[in-house]
Design a protein around this motif. Structure first.
Motif: not given
Length: 424
Positions: A71, A74, A408, A410-412, A414-415
């Motif tokens: 968690k 990000k 994670m 893709n999420e990272l 994107d940031i």
């Protein structure tokens, strides 16, 4: 076992950790206890302590985050992206100033290449300018302490000097605030590491207690068995009492161990937050120090107060010069001739040489100007290299975080793209 090993590694990492616009008061106060440190800069006795704290910290090195859980990734990536954006901004500003100085040095080379009749005309014009300036200086108030060298240093930037003085005062105040932030963060980190050691101590005490209780309960069972076979006494109640004691003890130890685990996770998050803030403050500190040092050398001043005093004397000197209009008209005429001649020879910043005419006829002055420009470029190169190195380290940390958590990714990413789009 994995839990205990991880705690031990975290403890070691805490013991060996030695590593940075003023930070928002809200950001600093978001770390428990930081609000109690306000007012440090106003007390002379505490300023000495703060300076010692600054010297103990490796400001040219960035601290690494210790990953807590999924968690947290990000937030860590966002902080790294913000740090990289600050580095890009500093690099961009330094490169613009570097290009200006390079242009001035290029003009000096072009002036040196002027020859023949143009060279003679250039020398004559510059001599006229120097003589007219000296003539005006004879009528000036000699009580002023500003030197002709300082006047020549200020003149090319005359229109910007008031803003530069304000910037220097602001930068010096900012420097004190940054030092206070670093001192607060260092103390906060020490408190957090002390808390880690206390939690680990509690956990070790629970392990020892569990071992002692286990040995006691086993001993009681053995004793009951011996009594039962030796005396043939009913041991049901003692057995049940021992079992109850074992259950209660196990429950208490289990609950306390879980509480310590939660406390350690929360402590790790606080440490990471403090590390992130410290890294950002270090970058601001080093860049602010470099900027102050560069401006002091650029304008030949010691600090903002000295800058303001010399600026006031400079203004008085300029006021006296305006009294001699006839002399000024002649000087302006020669300045225009000089600028026109320099433009014909491809000098980009021909306007500034009207105040540097002495350098054209005196090689020693020209050497001094080159030296000042080269020193400025060296300072700017160091500033650029520092920010590029810090940025590379930050990007490496981002890569490590993304690699460590492929689920994670893709999420990272994107940031990272979000910050890249904003920066573009």
């Amino acid at each position: 076992m994995a839990f205990w090993n991880r705690k031990k590694k975290t403890k070691n990492a805490g013991n060996t950790d030695s590593t940075g616009n003023t930070l928002n008061k809200d950001i600093i106060e978001s770390i428990p206890g930081s609000g109690q440190q306000e007012g440090i800069a106003a007390e002379a006795s505490k300023e000495n302590v703060r300076e010692n704290v600054i010297e103990e910290i490796a400001l040219d090195q960035q601290e690494k985050f210790s990953s807590v859980d999924r968690k947290d990734q990000k937030r860590l990536v966002r902080e790294c992206c913000e740090s990289a954006m600050e580095n890009d901004r500093q690099i961009s500003e330094a490169k613009k100033e570097y290009e200006k100085i390079t242009s001035h040095l290029s003009d000096i080379q072009k002036i040196d290449r002027i020859s023949g009749t143009e060279k003679k005309e250039l020398i004559d014009i510059c001599k006229n300018i120097v003589n007219l300036v000296n003539e005006r200086n004879r009528y000036k108030n000699r009580t002023l302490t500003i030197t002709e060298a300082q006047m020549r240093r200020f003149e090319p930037y005359e229109e910007d000097l008031v803003d530069e003085i304000k910037k220097m005062y602001s930068a010096e105040s900012y420097q004190k605030a940054i030092e206070s932030d670093i001192s607060n963060l260092k103390k906060e980190k020490e408190l957090l590491y002390h808390e880690q050691r206390e939690i680990l101590g509690k956990q070790n005490s629970l392990k020892s207690m569990a071992k002692v209780l286990s040995a006691l309960i086993i001993s009681l069972f053995v004793l009951f068995i011996v009594i039962y076979y030796a005396l043939e006494v009913d041991m049901t109640l003692p057995y049940l009492g021992t079992v109850l004691l074992a259950a209660v003890s196990a429950t208490v130890i289990f609950l306390e161990a879980n509480k310590n685990k939660r406390d350690m996770l929360l402590n790790d998050r606080k440490v990471n937050k403090a590390v992130g803030l410290m890294n950002r403050v270090k970058i601001k500190y080093v860049n602010n120090v470099n900027m102050l040092s560069y401006n002091c050398e650029k304008f030949s001043v010691k600090n903002a107060k000295d800058f303001e005093q010399k600026w006031n004397e400079y203004c008085k000197m300029k006021e006296y010069e305006r009294r001699f209009r006839e002399n000024t008209e002649k000087l302006n005429f020669n300045n225009e001739c000089l600028i026109s001649l320099l433009r014909e020879n491809g000098i980009a910043d021909s306007d500034i040489w009207a105040s540097q005419a002495l350098a054209i006829i005196d090689e020693r002055e020209m050497v001094e100007i080159r030296h000042v420009f080269n020193q400025g470029r060296q300072r700017l190169r160091e500033r650029i290299e520092y920010n590029e190195t810090v940025k590379a380290g930050t990007v490496k940390q981002i890569d490590e975080l993304i690699t460590k958590y492929p689920d994670m990714q893709n999420e990272l990413l994107d940031i990272v793209k979000e910050y890249s789009a904003v920066h573009a």
